[in-house]
Design an enzyme around this catalytic site. Structure first.
Site, PDB file in Angstrom:
ATOM      1  N   ASP A 143       0.876  -1.172   0.000  1.00  0.00           N
ATOM      2  CA  ASP A 143       0.000   0.000   0.000  1.00  0.00           C
ATOM      3  C   ASP A 143       0.919   1.229   0.000  1.00  0.00           C
ATOM      4  O   ASP A 143       2.091   1.144   0.383  1.00  0.00           O
ATOM      5  CB  ASP A 143      -0.888  -0.020   1.244  1.00  0.00           C
ATOM      6  CG  ASP A 143      -1.728   1.242   1.356  1.00  0.00           C
ATOM      7  OD1 ASP A 143      -2.360   1.631   0.359  1.00  0.00           O
ATOM      8  OD2 ASP A 143      -1.759   1.842   2.447  1.00  0.00           O
TER       9      ASP A 143
ATOM     10  N   ASP B 186       0.049   5.340   0.477  1.00  0.00           N
ATOM     11  CA  ASP B 186      -0.112   6.384   1.493  1.00  0.00           C
ATOM     12  C   ASP B 186      -0.338   5.742   2.857  1.00  0.00           C
ATOM     13  O   ASP B 186      -1.236   4.927   3.022  1.00  0.00           O
ATOM     14  CB  ASP B 186      -1.302   7.296   1.127  1.00  0.00           C
ATOM     15  CG  ASP B 186      -1.133   8.714   1.655  1.00  0.00           C
ATOM     16  OD1 ASP B 186      -0.463   8.892   2.691  1.00  0.00           O
ATOM     17  OD2 ASP B 186      -1.677   9.643   1.040  1.00  0.00           O
TER      18      ASP B 186
END
EC number: 3.1.3.41
Lengths: 304, 304
Positions: free
Chosen positions: A25, A27
């Site tokens: 992932d 952010d």
């Protein structure tokens, strides 16, 4: 049972040795807004040098893969376009390859340029999106402009900063045709920025879901459709892959739905109590560590 | 068991004789858009002549009572302001009288002038709403403008034709303060106009509910808060009152929640099958008739 919280160099080494493919992932794991997490550049260099495969997996629906790569490059996190998987791209792939979208139909886009770019890449005709006719709508509402259009085969909703009544009413008008599909890039209710959370894609498209009473098809994490798009491009052994994220409902649930081991990093949207408190969240990661950047202790001096 | 479908003059007479107070939904019962339902003017004149009390009850959240009266007057359905109950007015009354809203706090309005006018009438300070700063927002979004503000004691959401990201993000920012309440005028997912349904108040405020993860307080039909506002103004015997509406989920459920007899009229949003089909809706009216205007057969020639 609470998952192990990795803290020692030995635990980090064992983890990295057990993984060939890191699904990351973005952010909350690699950066917060424009601030790269300490150590992350070093970790990525180290992992690449060890021959690990890295794939960036984000529900961000406003950026095409090309734009995601640009973002990574600007942050000094070098990435190739093939390593970048956003929900905009995954949605376009799904519409093109899984739905076998008819050549004579268009997608009505509730979203921005990144989503349009990915549809273009997949050769899918579209309307709405960045069209000034919709973006520059001003109340009062003229209901006579909303006309049925059987050439619209799907309404595709992502994050749209230009959300307005005309966009919502057009989407709803097209969805009165039962043949027209409703597809959401993702259902994230919020996204973090500037140290707070703000309404995300899922909260911007929910008026369309609520008003049309449709059950939408959702592409992004935690749904398997996102993994199908990744697997169409990359071969890897799931038993030696690891999904790394800061969000239980999207990243960790995505790993679990895809039968891939999961690592939760703190410092993002998940609070310690949600994993280790008295009433933990029902989604439990396999492993936890403080920050993905902490793996930098494994790097040689030359990689720092 | 399916409710009786009134069709004969005798049944109409028996109904009118058993009712002192008619609570009437507006759009779908009295008119469709700007078209008054046939016979309705005659029926209202006849009921008034018989000394029946008439109260107009609408979830419309964009119109103040003053504007509702204007609408009725333009349609030739004479009404006094006291007979008009909209969810905008009911919300203002609730905030003022039930919440005892502190004098040093403001309401952030996600809604239009009618809602602001009713807050003004109740002496409640407010911001947002028709403020051009919010209405004329243009993307891209500047997240730095969204600042916490402890002077905002409630976010009040109605129908807002000017829905945009700035309004949603401001509402969410204020709701991070757990003291700030979230109040919805109503949760109607759609409203009928121009022969179709379009996104309603409930679909425009749902992004705020979804992103803030708050359980909102909902004022309008089918909630009892609406009846509390009516009862603060009108004394009547509930056992001789009748709620007339075309919508099972709002009008008929409202009557049931308020322990008042209900009459469903066809020709609005409810389909015959929802009441008389094999799998009827769980909300069942006490009585059904084709159109409220059909009661005109009871009128003297002088009232026609």
């Amino acid at each position: 049972m609470a998952p192990p919280f990795l803290k020692s160099v030995e635990e980090y080494e064992k983890l990295v040795d057990s993984v060939d493919t890191f699904l990351l992932d973005c952010d909350g794991v690699l950066y917060h807004g424009k601030q790269v997490v300490e150590g992350v550049r070093t970790v990525l260099n180290m992992l690449r040098k060890k021959g690990k495969k890295i794939i960036f997996v984000t529900n961000n629906a406003t950026k095409s893969r090309r734009k995601l790569k640009e973002t990574f490059d600007q942050l000094g996190l070098n990435a190739s376009i093939d390593e970048c998987f956003g929900s905009a791209y995954a949605s376009a792939v799904y519409i093109s390859e899984v739905l076998n979208f008819p050549k004579d139909k268009k997608v009505y886009v509730f979203g921005e340029e990144g989503l349009e770019e990915e549809l273009d890449q997949c050769g899918i005709a579209h309307c709405g999106g960045s069209d000034p006719v919709d973006r520059e709508f001003k109340a009062p509402i003229d209901f006579t402009v909303f006309k049925a259009d059987d050439s619209i085969g799907a309404v595709l909703c992502g994050f749209d900063s230009w959300i307005n009544y005309q966009k919502l009413a057009k989407a709803m008008t097209y969805l009165r045709n039962p043949e027209c599909k409703l597809i959401l890039t993702n259902t994230d209710p919020t996204f973090p920025t500037h140290g707070d959370v703000f309404p995300g894609s899922g909260s911007l498209s929910i008026p369309i879901v609520n008003a049309s009473k449709r059950k939408p098809l959702v592409i992004g994490k935690p749904n398997k459709m996102m993994m199908d798009a990744i697997l169409a491009h990359h071969m890897f052994d799931p038993s030696r892959a690891l999904m790394v994220g800061d969000n239980l409902a999207t990243d960790i649930a995505f790993g679990r739905n895809s039968k891939i081991r999961t690592l939760l990093v703190m410092g993002g949207v998940t609070k310690y109590e949600q994993v280790f408190g008295e009433n933990p969240n029902e989604v439990v990661p396999d492993l936890v560590m403080n920050s993905f950047g902490d793996l930098a202790v494994l790097a040689d001096a030359s990689e720092q």
